[in-house]
Write an enzyme that holds these catalytic residues in place. Structure first.
Site, PDB file in Angstrom:
ATOM      1  N   ASP A 153      -3.112   5.342  -4.925  1.00 37.25           N
ATOM      2  CA  ASP A 153      -3.707   5.272  -6.266  1.00 37.25           C
ATOM      3  C   ASP A 153      -5.224   5.455  -6.307  1.00 37.25           C
ATOM      4  O   ASP A 153      -5.804   5.529  -7.379  1.00 37.25           O
ATOM      5  CB  ASP A 153      -3.373   3.914  -6.908  1.00 37.25           C
TER       6      ASP A 153
ATOM      7  N   GLY B 250       4.714   0.580   1.316  1.00 34.77           N
ATOM      8  CA  GLY B 250       5.283   1.848   0.848  1.00 34.77           C
ATOM      9  C   GLY B 250       4.660   3.054   1.537  1.00 34.77           C
ATOM     10  O   GLY B 250       3.639   2.956   2.205  1.00 34.77           O
TER      11      GLY B 250
ATOM     12  N   GLY C 291      -1.124  -1.513   2.347  1.00 29.74           N
ATOM     13  CA  GLY C 291      -1.715  -1.842   1.049  1.00 29.74           C
ATOM     14  C   GLY C 291      -2.199  -3.279   0.960  1.00 29.74           C
ATOM     15  O   GLY C 291      -2.427  -3.942   1.982  1.00 29.74           O
ATOM     16  N   ASP C 292      -2.296  -3.786  -0.276  1.00 31.72           N
ATOM     17  CA  ASP C 292      -2.892  -5.111  -0.471  1.00 31.72           C
ATOM     18  C   ASP C 292      -2.090  -6.218   0.208  1.00 31.72           C
ATOM     19  O   ASP C 292      -2.670  -7.116   0.838  1.00 31.72           O
ATOM     20  CB  ASP C 292      -3.101  -5.402  -1.969  1.00 31.72           C
TER      21      ASP C 292
ATOM     22  N   ARG D 149       9.063  -3.568   4.006  1.00 31.68           N
ATOM     23  CA  ARG D 149       8.543  -4.576   3.067  1.00 31.68           C
ATOM     24  C   ARG D 149       9.179  -5.906   3.428  1.00 31.68           C
ATOM     25  O   ARG D 149       9.966  -5.994   4.363  1.00 31.68           O
ATOM     26  CB  ARG D 149       8.947  -4.197   1.641  1.00 31.68           C
TER      27      ARG D 149
ATOM     28  N   GLY E  15       1.418   5.062 -10.261  1.00 34.95           N
ATOM     29  CA  GLY E  15       0.268   4.299 -10.753  1.00 34.95           C
ATOM     30  C   GLY E  15       0.715   3.029 -11.435  1.00 34.95           C
ATOM     31  O   GLY E  15       0.880   2.982 -12.645  1.00 34.95           O
TER      32      GLY E  15
HETATM   33  N1  LIG Z   1       0.657 -12.269   0.221  1.00 36.37           N
HETATM   34  C1  LIG Z   1       1.010 -11.869   1.441  1.00 36.37           C
HETATM   35  N2  LIG Z   1       0.631 -12.597   2.520  1.00 36.37           N
HETATM   36  C2  LIG Z   1       0.980 -12.213   3.769  1.00 36.37           C
HETATM   37  N3  LIG Z   1       1.710 -11.099   4.028  1.00 36.37           N
HETATM   38  C3  LIG Z   1       2.113 -10.340   3.014  1.00 36.37           C
HETATM   39  C4  LIG Z   1       1.796 -10.686   1.653  1.00 36.37           C
HETATM   40  N4  LIG Z   1       2.327  -9.742   0.837  1.00 36.37           N
HETATM   41  C5  LIG Z   1       2.950  -8.872   1.648  1.00 36.37           C
HETATM   42  N5  LIG Z   1       2.822  -9.207   2.945  1.00 36.37           N
HETATM   43  C6  LIG Z   1       3.364  -8.495   4.116  1.00 36.37           C
HETATM   44  O1  LIG Z   1       2.899  -7.151   4.119  1.00 36.37           O
HETATM   45  C7  LIG Z   1       3.992  -6.224   4.229  1.00 36.37           C
HETATM   46  C8  LIG Z   1       3.824  -5.109   3.232  1.00 36.37           C
HETATM   47  O2  LIG Z   1       3.652  -5.653   1.926  1.00 36.37           O
HETATM   48  P1  LIG Z   1       4.071  -4.878   0.599  1.00 36.37           P
HETATM   49  O3  LIG Z   1       5.498  -4.490   0.688  1.00 36.37           O
HETATM   50  O4  LIG Z   1       3.649  -5.715  -0.554  1.00 36.37           O
HETATM   51  O5  LIG Z   1       3.237  -3.538   0.679  1.00 36.37           O
HETATM   52  P2  LIG Z   1       1.691  -3.250   0.487  1.00 36.37           P
HETATM   53  O6  LIG Z   1       0.998  -3.447   1.775  1.00 36.37           O
HETATM   54  O7  LIG Z   1       1.159  -4.050  -0.682  1.00 36.37           O
HETATM   55  O8  LIG Z   1       1.719  -1.713   0.169  1.00 36.37           O
HETATM   56  P3  LIG Z   1       2.181  -0.989  -1.221  1.00 36.37           P
HETATM   57  O9  LIG Z   1       0.897  -0.689  -1.922  1.00 36.37           O
HETATM   58  O10 LIG Z   1       2.901   0.195  -0.754  1.00 36.37           O
HETATM   59  O11 LIG Z   1       3.056  -1.949  -1.983  1.00 36.37           O
HETATM   60  C9  LIG Z   1       5.261  -6.987   3.969  1.00 36.37           C
HETATM   61  O12 LIG Z   1       6.212  -6.626   4.938  1.00 36.37           O
HETATM   62  C10 LIG Z   1       4.885  -8.468   4.061  1.00 36.37           C
HETATM   63  O13 LIG Z   1       5.427  -9.011   5.249  1.00 36.37           O
HETATM   64  O1  LIG Z   2       8.103   2.591  -5.575  1.00 37.71           O
HETATM   65  P1  LIG Z   2       7.391   1.660  -4.641  1.00 37.71           P
HETATM   66  O2  LIG Z   2       7.768   1.826  -3.224  1.00 37.71           O
HETATM   67  O3  LIG Z   2       7.401   0.253  -5.103  1.00 37.71           O
HETATM   68  O4  LIG Z   2       5.842   2.067  -4.644  1.00 37.71           O
HETATM   69  C1  LIG Z   2       5.262   2.897  -5.591  1.00 37.71           C
HETATM   70  C2  LIG Z   2       4.033   2.322  -6.161  1.00 37.71           C
HETATM   71  O5  LIG Z   2       3.137   1.769  -5.228  1.00 37.71           O
HETATM   72  C3  LIG Z   2       1.839   1.936  -5.746  1.00 37.71           C
HETATM   73  O6  LIG Z   2       1.173   2.901  -5.024  1.00 37.71           O
HETATM   74  C4  LIG Z   2       1.058   0.636  -5.725  1.00 37.71           C
HETATM   75  O7  LIG Z   2       0.706   0.313  -4.444  1.00 37.71           O
HETATM   76  C5  LIG Z   2       2.054   2.402  -7.175  1.00 37.71           C
HETATM   77  O8  LIG Z   2       1.016   2.927  -7.840  1.00 37.71           O
HETATM   78  C6  LIG Z   2       3.192   3.275  -6.942  1.00 37.71           C
HETATM   79  O9  LIG Z   2       3.724   3.852  -8.051  1.00 37.71           O
END
Ligand SMILES: Nc1ncnc2c1ncn2[C@@H]1O[C@H](COP(=O)(O)OP(=O)(O)OP(=O)(O)O)[C@@H](O)[C@H]1O
Ligand SMILES: O=P(O)(O)OC[C@H]1O[C@](O)(CO)[C@@H](O)[C@@H]1O
Length: 361
Positions: A223, A104, A192-193, A167, A267
């Site tokens: 966050d 995101g 992110g994670d 994503r 959040g």
């Molecule tokens: N468990 C996982 N193992 C490997 N790759 C992953 C995993 N989860 C997500 N990804 C990869 O990371 C990319 C981003 O993941 P995700 O959409 O969950 O966002 P994020 O990095 O967690 O950030 P946000 O906090 O905005 O959600 C995705 O395009 C996906 O390909």
């Molecule tokens: O609306 P989306 O794109 O799922 O992401 C928003 C959310 O992502 C986070 O930052 C978690 O990573 C939330 O706290 C936030 O509200």
């Protein structure tokens, strides 16, 4: 699958020291490429740095997981401290870096991209930096763009990410093929994670192939819920913007009799944005966050407090983080996930405003 001869990197690399000191280390190129040559860090010749007495991080510096400890406790878990080292493992002329943004959006993404490009260019003399378009999939499904200080000069004034993001799943093997084919040897991954889990798998594949490619994960969370760093980028902007919404809600609530201004803030799992914006604004009567369960009815419930505040003041402002109270409204509705498998939350703002309207009828 990792080769059986190599230690498993998906598990943390643990180094035990005296007095219960534990280092949960990051994997490194030297774990699988022995006798790698090192070079003096080009920063040592940079006038802006060389005047400062201590500007390199010592190789043995670490950061404790827990700030508050008892005097009799063992030293506990530590993490390796980030920062410029005296010796580096790449000669500047040989570096071919790339940057990707995933997941995101978050304020400051473009600033981070700009700082990587300008830092590599001006501080380390690196000239080849490639931008990957559209997140992880962009490695093999999209065009790339070369980045230099001129290209990124004004990008920090724009929202979003100039590189695009995405994503959903990706193909680790295809990403590493693309890294290998393009001759990339430093990969900067902002996300992110989920993104960082993906980065660990990319490094695992790089390591399995024995490539001299560094992978650096730059944590992105609006966050501010990462304990060992001072503050995550974008958090301050989010708090600042949140206060505008709170101000507007306060003005509106004051203008009508028995009016409640309700502000839903970001959040999912943590209430730092909601709490910091609440503390800064001084206009909020009640702040609801995921870390602190609440209930609506009965003594000590939200409704009782609303009735009290309206009696005293005839208006109030409630701030709610989007992850708060999810357990109260999710039982009846089937949960769904986004493209990356993250659970989509129910709209707690809508639910709570409807519940309050019913209370006040
Ligand atoms: N468990 C996982 N193992 C490997 N790759 C992953 C995993 N989860 C997500 N990804 C990869 O990371 C990319 C981003 O993941 P995700 O959409 O969950 O966002 P994020 O990095 O967690 O950030 P946000 O906090 O905005 O959600 C995705 O395009 C996906 O390909
Ligand atoms: O609306 P989306 O794109 O799922 O992401 C928003 C959310 O992502 C986070 O930052 C978690 O990573 C939330 O706290 C936030 O509200």
């Amino acid at each position: 699958m990792a080769s059986p001869a190599l230690p498993e990197i998906s598990k943390p690399k643990i180094v035990d020291g005296p007095g219960g000191y534990v280092l949960e280390d990051v994997p490194h190129l030297t774990d699988y490429i022995p006798d790698l040559p090192t070079y003096p860090n080009p920063l040592q010749d940079n006038p802006a740095y060389s005047v400062v007495k201590q500007y390199f991080v010592h190789v043995d510096d670490s950061v404790p997981q827990k700030v508050v400890v008892h005097k009799d406790d063992p030293k506990g878990i530590h993490f390796r401290r980030a920062g410029a080292r005296q010796k580096v493992y790449f000669h500047s002329d040989d570096v071919h870096a790339c940057i990707v943004t995933c997941g995101g959006l978050c304020p400051g993404l473009n600033t981070v991209v700009r700082e990587i490009v300008c830092g590599l260019h001006h501080m380390y003399g690196v000239k080849k930096v490639l931008g990957i378009d559209g997140g992880y999939k962009g490695f093999y499904a999209k065009n790339t763009v070369y980045l230099n200080p001129k290209v990124v000069n004004d990008i920090h004034k724009r929202g979003g990410t100039i590189l695009g993001t995405s994503r959903g799943g990706h193909d680790t093997s295809k990403i590493v093929d693309s890294i290998q084919d393009r001759g990339i040897n430093q990969v900067y991954i902002i996300g992110g994670d989920g993104t960082q889990r993906g980065a660990a798998l990319i490094f695992e594949e790089i390591r399995r192939r024995g490539l001299k490619v560094s992978v650096a994960g730059i944590p992105k969370t609006i966050d501010n819920d990462i304990p060992v760093i001072d503050k995550s980028f974008g958090f301050d902007t989010a708090v600042e913007e949140a206060q505008r919404a709170i101000n507007a809600a306060h003005v509106e609530s004051e203008s009508f009799e028995n009016c409640i201004g309700l502000v839903k803030l970001m959040g999912r799992y943590s209430g730092f944005i909601a709490m910091y914006a609440t503390l800064a604004s001084r206009d909020v009567d009640c702040c609801l966050i995921p870390e602190s369960p609440f209930y609506l009815e009965g003594p000590g419930g939200l409704f009782e407090y609303i009735e009290k505040r309206l009696k005293e003041d005839e208006h109030m402002v409630i701030v709610i983080a989007e992850g708060a109270g999810q357990e109260l409204l999710s039982q009846s509705i089937q949960s769904t996930t986004d493209a990356s498998g993250n659970k989509l939350l129910q709209d707690v703002g809508l639910w709570i405003s409807q519940s309050i309207k019913i209370l006040l009828i």
